[in-house]
Write a protein that holds these residues in place. Structure first.
Motif, PDB file in Angstrom:
ATOM      1  N   THR A  52     -26.392  -4.801  -2.769  1.00 54.98           N
ATOM      2  CA  THR A  52     -27.033  -3.559  -3.206  1.00 54.98           C
ATOM      3  C   THR A  52     -27.060  -2.542  -2.071  1.00 54.98           C
ATOM      4  OG1 THR A  52     -28.407  -4.750  -4.797  1.00 54.98           O
ATOM      5  CG2 THR A  52     -29.139  -2.550  -4.149  1.00 54.98           C
ATOM      6  N   LEU A  53     -27.358  -3.000  -0.863  1.00 60.44           N
ATOM      7  CA  LEU A  53     -27.368  -2.107   0.298  1.00 60.44           C
ATOM      8  C   LEU A  53     -25.969  -1.581   0.584  1.00 60.44           C
ATOM      9  CD1 LEU A  53     -28.711  -0.810   2.759  1.00 60.44           C
ATOM     10  CD2 LEU A  53     -28.410  -2.991   3.976  1.00 60.44           C
ATOM     11  N   TRP A  59     -17.080  13.152  -3.439  1.00 59.63           N
ATOM     12  CA  TRP A  59     -17.029  12.483  -4.724  1.00 59.63           C
ATOM     13  C   TRP A  59     -18.200  12.927  -5.586  1.00 59.63           C
ATOM     14  CZ3 TRP A  59     -19.903   7.697  -6.253  1.00 59.63           C
ATOM     15  CH2 TRP A  59     -19.491   7.207  -7.516  1.00 59.63           C
ATOM     16  N   ASN A  60     -17.948  13.238  -6.870  1.00 60.21           N
ATOM     17  CA  ASN A  60     -19.001  13.773  -7.715  1.00 60.21           C
ATOM     18  C   ASN A  60     -19.666  12.713  -8.585  1.00 60.21           C
ATOM     19  OD1 ASN A  60     -17.119  13.229  -9.654  1.00 60.21           O
ATOM     20  ND2 ASN A  60     -16.686  15.373 -10.181  1.00 60.21           N
ATOM     21  N   GLN A  74     -24.789   2.437   0.497  1.00 58.26           N
ATOM     22  CA  GLN A  74     -24.156   3.147   1.605  1.00 58.26           C
ATOM     23  C   GLN A  74     -22.789   3.696   1.209  1.00 58.26           C
ATOM     24  OE1 GLN A  74     -24.177   0.766   5.177  1.00 58.26           O
ATOM     25  NE2 GLN A  74     -26.383   1.083   5.486  1.00 58.26           N
ATOM     26  N   LEU A  75     -22.040   2.931   0.435  1.00 55.08           N
ATOM     27  CA  LEU A  75     -20.743   3.435  -0.030  1.00 55.08           C
ATOM     28  C   LEU A  75     -20.918   4.634  -0.948  1.00 55.08           C
ATOM     29  CD1 LEU A  75     -18.863   0.089  -0.826  1.00 55.08           C
ATOM     30  CD2 LEU A  75     -18.399   1.668   1.062  1.00 55.08           C
ATOM     31  N   ASP A  76     -21.903   4.563  -1.824  1.00 54.57           N
ATOM     32  CA  ASP A  76     -22.170   5.673  -2.733  1.00 54.57           C
ATOM     33  C   ASP A  76     -22.475   6.942  -1.945  1.00 54.57           C
ATOM     34  OD1 ASP A  76     -23.110   6.307  -5.798  1.00 54.57           O
ATOM     35  OD2 ASP A  76     -24.386   7.338  -4.331  1.00 54.57           O
ATOM     36  N   HIS A 116     -20.986  -1.437  -9.378  1.00 53.05           N
ATOM     37  CA  HIS A 116     -21.817  -0.249  -9.163  1.00 53.05           C
ATOM     38  C   HIS A 116     -21.083   1.044  -9.532  1.00 53.05           C
ATOM     39  CE1 HIS A 116     -25.201  -2.321  -7.115  1.00 53.05           C
ATOM     40  NE2 HIS A 116     -24.251  -3.183  -6.768  1.00 53.05           N
ATOM     41  N   ARG A 117     -19.985   0.905 -10.259  1.00 53.48           N
ATOM     42  CA  ARG A 117     -19.243   2.047 -10.780  1.00 53.48           C
ATOM     43  C   ARG A 117     -18.819   3.024  -9.680  1.00 53.48           C
ATOM     44  NH1 ARG A 117     -19.509   1.983 -16.239  1.00 53.48           N
ATOM     45  NH2 ARG A 117     -21.136   0.701 -17.208  1.00 53.48           N
TER      46      ARG A 117
END
Length: 291
Positions: free
Chosen positions: A273-274, A288-289, A278-280, A199-200
């Protein structure tokens, strides 16, 4: 010495005494050519030894059966893996619970010359257990657990793989060794890193030490630049006492250190995916940008 080959027992005690002990019921003969010098139920160690003595000379306990004796926790098996010298006859009749394998590599490099019962060294045992595992996930878990519990090191594992010749899951075992050396000590943590890559998301640092008033802790995953971290709780194998200790540790981390999110190992495996979402959002809220 409770379990012996019949020939060894005769050499020590004499044929007449052995025959009389078995006939009177003081000793038992669980398999042809093997005697036990008591008439009670066999322990797990005695059962493994009976199966080993039923095999050809030069055979050795192997895989998880050998690792259990060397202290590996978290893996159980009802059967006994035994490796026989190449060319040795298959044990007859078939013994329930005895799983034979054959190998041309049973030198002192792979079989410990002094430990009893005779068994393969931990690195060879881990390689074999991973190759014989029913699933790839189980194979990876065995390798990582052997590292986590300090039964093996990278050099020993690479050497065992190289000597093993053609082997199932060779590439996966080597990859798991590299993961273990890199600090991934459990299967959920390994999957956690894959989620970040897919998920980069920024790759975390694993097992980062932090201090609190109650002691030193190690974070499963941390992004020090943004002062955030994640913990992976293994369920359902975790005991209640360990679960309680982990919750209190997580509280200490939040009080004295980074913002913390907690995931179960189930979520890491089945709700990726969930977890990534949440991490994103956690990382973006911390600055984080997205690049």
């Amino acid at each position: 010495m409770t379990v012996m080959r019949t020939a060894s027992a005769i050499e020590i005690h004499g044929r007449g005494r052995v025959r009389q002990a078995v006939a009177s019921g003081r000793w038992q003969r669980p398999q042809r050519g093997v005697v036990v010098d008591h008439n009670g139920p066999l322990t797990r160690d005695e059962t493994d030894l009976v199966r080993l003595h039923f095999c050809a000379p030069g055979s050795a306990l192997a895989g998880l059966s050998a690792l259990r004796l060397d202290g590996l926790d978290g893996f159980t098996t009802e059967h006994t893996d035994i490796v026989l010298p190449e060319g040795a006859r298959r044990p007859q009749p078939d013994v329930p619970g005895l799983v034979p394998h054959w190998s041309t590599e049973l030198t002192d490099l792979d079989v410990h010359p002094l430990r009893a019962p005779r068994r393969t060294r931990p690195a060879r045992s881990a390689v074999d257990a991973a190759a014989w595992a029913s699933t790839e996930r189980h194979a990876v878990a065995i390798v990582l657990a052997a590292f986590q519990q300090r039964l093996v090191n990278a050099d020993a594992m690479h050497g065992a793989v190289s000597r093993r010749g053609p082997i199932r899951r060779r590439a996966l075992i080597r990859e798991s060794v590299l993961d273990a050396v890199g600090g991934v000590h459990s299967l959920p943590e390994r999957d956690f890193t894959e989620i970040c890559r897919r998920h980069r998301l920024p790759l975390p640092t694993h097992q980062r030490p932090v201090r609190s008033p109650t002691g030193r802790y190690y974070l499963d995953a941390a992004w020090q630049q943004w002062d955030v971290a994640a913990e992976v709780h293994g369920l359902p194998h975790i005991e209640v006492k360990q679960w309680s200790a982990d919750v209190l540790r997580a509280n200490e981390v939040v009080i004295s250190g980074p913002r913390l999110v907690v995931f179960t190992s189930y979520a890491i495996r089945h709700q990726q995916t969930l977890v990534a979402d949440q991490l994103d959002r956690l990382l973006r809220s911390a600055g984080w940008n997205g690049t």
